[in-house]
Design a protein around this motif. Structure first.
Motif, PDB file in Angstrom:
ATOM      1  N   GLY A  50       1.237  -1.054   0.239  1.00 22.71           N
ATOM      2  CA  GLY A  50       0.076   0.329   0.365  1.00 22.71           C
ATOM      3  C   GLY A  50       0.521   1.234   0.285  1.00 22.71           C
ATOM      4  N   THR A  51       2.060   0.801   0.760  1.00 22.34           N
ATOM      5  CA  THR A  51       2.963   2.324   0.867  1.00 22.34           C
ATOM      6  C   THR A  51       3.568   2.622  -0.618  1.00 22.34           C
ATOM      7  OG1 THR A  51       3.234   1.726   3.267  1.00 22.34           O
ATOM      8  CG2 THR A  51       4.976   3.301   2.316  1.00 22.34           C
ATOM      9  N   PHE A  52       4.186   1.440  -1.334  1.00 23.01           N
ATOM     10  CA  PHE A  52       5.094   1.782  -2.149  1.00 23.01           C
ATOM     11  C   PHE A  52       4.244   1.899  -3.391  1.00 23.01           C
ATOM     12  CE2 PHE A  52       8.290  -0.117   0.376  1.00 23.01           C
ATOM     13  CZ  PHE A  52       9.339   0.881   0.471  1.00 23.01           C
ATOM     14  N   THR A  53       2.766   1.462  -3.640  1.00 19.85           N
ATOM     15  CA  THR A  53       2.197   1.620  -4.526  1.00 19.85           C
ATOM     16  C   THR A  53       0.378   2.901  -4.574  1.00 19.85           C
ATOM     17  OG1 THR A  53       0.337   0.074  -4.057  1.00 19.85           O
ATOM     18  CG2 THR A  53       2.159  -0.748  -5.461  1.00 19.85           C
ATOM     19  N   GLY A  54       0.802   3.094  -3.203  1.00 15.93           N
ATOM     20  CA  GLY A  54      -0.641   4.031  -3.015  1.00 15.93           C
ATOM     21  C   GLY A  54       0.043   5.623  -2.579  1.00 15.93           C
ATOM     22  N   VAL A  55       0.458   5.409  -0.561  1.00 16.50           N
ATOM     23  CA  VAL A  55       1.039   6.435  -0.084  1.00 16.50           C
ATOM     24  C   VAL A  55       1.693   6.940  -1.382  1.00 16.50           C
ATOM     25  CG1 VAL A  55       2.494   7.053   1.153  1.00 16.50           C
ATOM     26  CG2 VAL A  55       0.311   5.576   1.771  1.00 16.50           C
ATOM     27  N   LEU A  56       2.907   6.523  -1.923  1.00 14.80           N
ATOM     28  CA  LEU A  56       4.337   7.438  -1.891  1.00 14.80           C
ATOM     29  C   LEU A  56       4.399   8.067  -4.016  1.00 14.80           C
ATOM     30  CD1 LEU A  56       7.605   5.314  -0.819  1.00 14.80           C
ATOM     31  CD2 LEU A  56       5.957   7.518  -0.053  1.00 14.80           C
ATOM     32  N   PRO A  57       3.694   7.223  -4.452  1.00 18.77           N
ATOM     33  CA  PRO A  57       3.606   7.280  -5.640  1.00 18.77           C
ATOM     34  C   PRO A  57       2.100   8.651  -5.844  1.00 18.77           C
ATOM     35  CG  PRO A  57       2.803   5.236  -5.684  1.00 18.77           C
ATOM     36  CD  PRO A  57       3.488   5.366  -3.849  1.00 18.77           C
ATOM     37  N   TYR A  58       1.134   8.428  -5.043  1.00 20.16           N
ATOM     38  CA  TYR A  58       0.082   9.846  -5.647  1.00 20.16           C
ATOM     39  C   TYR A  58       0.605  10.778  -4.695  1.00 20.16           C
ATOM     40  CZ  TYR A  58      -3.353   4.925  -5.901  1.00 20.16           C
ATOM     41  OH  TYR A  58      -3.599   4.300  -6.328  1.00 20.16           O
ATOM     42  N   LEU A  59       1.593  10.814  -3.687  1.00 18.95           N
ATOM     43  CA  LEU A  59       1.800  12.015  -3.380  1.00 18.95           C
ATOM     44  C   LEU A  59       2.423  12.620  -3.922  1.00 18.95           C
ATOM     45  CD1 LEU A  59       2.255  11.514   0.806  1.00 18.95           C
ATOM     46  CD2 LEU A  59       0.519  13.187   0.240  1.00 18.95           C
ATOM     47  N   LEU A  60       3.940  11.699  -4.503  1.00 19.50           N
ATOM     48  CA  LEU A  60       4.549  12.239  -5.321  1.00 19.50           C
ATOM     49  C   LEU A  60       4.350  12.730  -6.863  1.00 19.50           C
ATOM     50  CD1 LEU A  60       7.733   9.745  -4.954  1.00 19.50           C
ATOM     51  CD2 LEU A  60       7.829  12.151  -4.216  1.00 19.50           C
ATOM     52  N   ALA A  79       8.226   6.382 -10.253  1.00 19.05           N
ATOM     53  CA  ALA A  79       8.357   5.323 -10.914  1.00 19.05           C
ATOM     54  C   ALA A  79       9.172   4.400 -10.406  1.00 19.05           C
ATOM     55  CB  ALA A  79       9.141   5.482 -12.402  1.00 19.05           C
ATOM     56  N   ALA A  80      10.300   4.962  -9.570  1.00 19.99           N
ATOM     57  CA  ALA A  80      10.361   3.623  -8.590  1.00 19.99           C
ATOM     58  C   ALA A  80       9.894   3.223  -7.235  1.00 19.99           C
ATOM     59  CB  ALA A  80      12.645   4.703  -7.653  1.00 19.99           C
ATOM     60  N   SER A  81       8.857   3.517  -7.047  1.00 17.25           N
ATOM     61  CA  SER A  81       7.823   3.078  -6.037  1.00 17.25           C
ATOM     62  C   SER A  81       7.344   2.163  -6.054  1.00 17.25           C
ATOM     63  CB  SER A  81       7.474   4.289  -5.522  1.00 17.25           C
ATOM     64  OG  SER A  81       6.225   4.000  -4.355  1.00 17.25           O
TER      65      SER A  81
END
Length: 289
Positions: A72-82, A159-161
């Motif tokens: 959830g963090t790597f496919t949601g939180v981080l990319p959505y924010l970034l 993209a990396a996330s």
């Protein structure tokens, strides 16, 4: 790829391409934090509504709680924010080009952090060629500013996330991909809503109907549907194959502009598409078939 995998591939491409445009609209009057939170919550509600309507059981394993949170963090939180933050400073076309670095990052991160086999020269060459093909098709003079550079860096980090998230899904070897998609949206939504409530700083009066409509579309069309398609594709075809969707996200915009908006199609764009297709061919593990 099988016919079903091709359909999943196309759905993910069209969905994620629309996400960049809808994010651009949403962030005009909403803070990036609220856009990211709203996107995740709407996607979560839409997916759980489908599961409940179909009376589909969801397999939840407490032992995999950390995995759900990590995905959830790597496919949601981080990319959505970034992506939400980055789209304030760059246009959606450039965002799509930069996001096409996902296949190359998947190969590198998979080898360095997930004990994946060392990528062969053809796979690495394919990833670089694909990225160059996308850049070639959308090359244009850019005004280099600090905010543009930061927005571009945020998109590459997104993209990396996604690359890390795809590798986590691949290694999980789950049989219930729908359940995994739905469950991982819960912690990511909670984290994003909490962050937006503490730091978002948006009042209702500043949010226009256009932004709200874009946010709803972003959650359903740009997140729920393509995310489910992408997760299923990872389970069927491996993360590096699923990551190839990012090569074609920018070209969808190019085709739509040419067919529906009568925008001119530059010969360089056709060359770029052919280069990206050849890069995809080199990366695909089933190319000899």
């Amino acid at each position: 790829m099988s016919h079903r995998s091709v359909l999943l591939f196309a759905t993910a491409v069209f969905g994620f391409r629309s996400a960049f445009s809808m994010t651009n609209v949403a962030v005009t009057t909403m803070s990036p934090l609220w856009v990211a939170a709203g996107r995740s919550v709407i996607a979560m509600l839409a997916l759980w509504a489908i599961i409940v309507a179909k009376k589909r059981p969801v397999l939840f394993d407490r032992e995999h709680l950390k995995l759900y949170i990590a995905i959830g963090t790597f496919t949601g939180v981080l990319p959505y924010l970034l992506i939400s933050w980055g789209q304030q400073h760059i246009d959606s076309g450039l965002g799509g080009v930069l996001f096409a670095s996902t296949p190359l990052l998947t190969l590198v991160i998979g080898y360095l952090a997930f004990s994946a086999p060392r990528p062969g020269k053809s796979a690495i060459s394919g990833a670089i060629l694909g990225l160059c093909g996308v850049a070639l098709a959308f090359v244009s003079p850019l005004s280099i500013t600090m905010t543009a550079l930061l927005g571009s860096a945020a998109t590459v980090l997104a993209a990396a996330s996604y690359a890390v998230g795809g590798l986590l899904i691949q290694n999980s070897k789950t049989c219930d991909i729908v359940g995994l998609t739905a469950i991982q949206l819960v912690p990511s939504s909670l984290i994003l809503v909490l962050g937006a409530a503490l730091l978002g700083g948006n009042s209702v009066q500043t949010v226009f109907v256009q932004s709200c409509s874009a946010l709803i579309g972003l959650g359903i069309i740009g997140t729920c549907v393509p995310l489910l398609s992408l997760f299923t594709l990872v389970a069927r075809e491996q993360a590096k194959v699923a990551s190839l969707t990012t090569f074609f996200i920018p070209f969808v915009a190019l085709i739509i502009g040419t067919v529906f908006l009568n925008e001119p199609l530059a010969p360089l764009s056709i060359v770029g598409l052919l280069v990206a297709l050849f890069g995809t061919f080199l990366i695909s593990p089933n190319r000899q078939k």
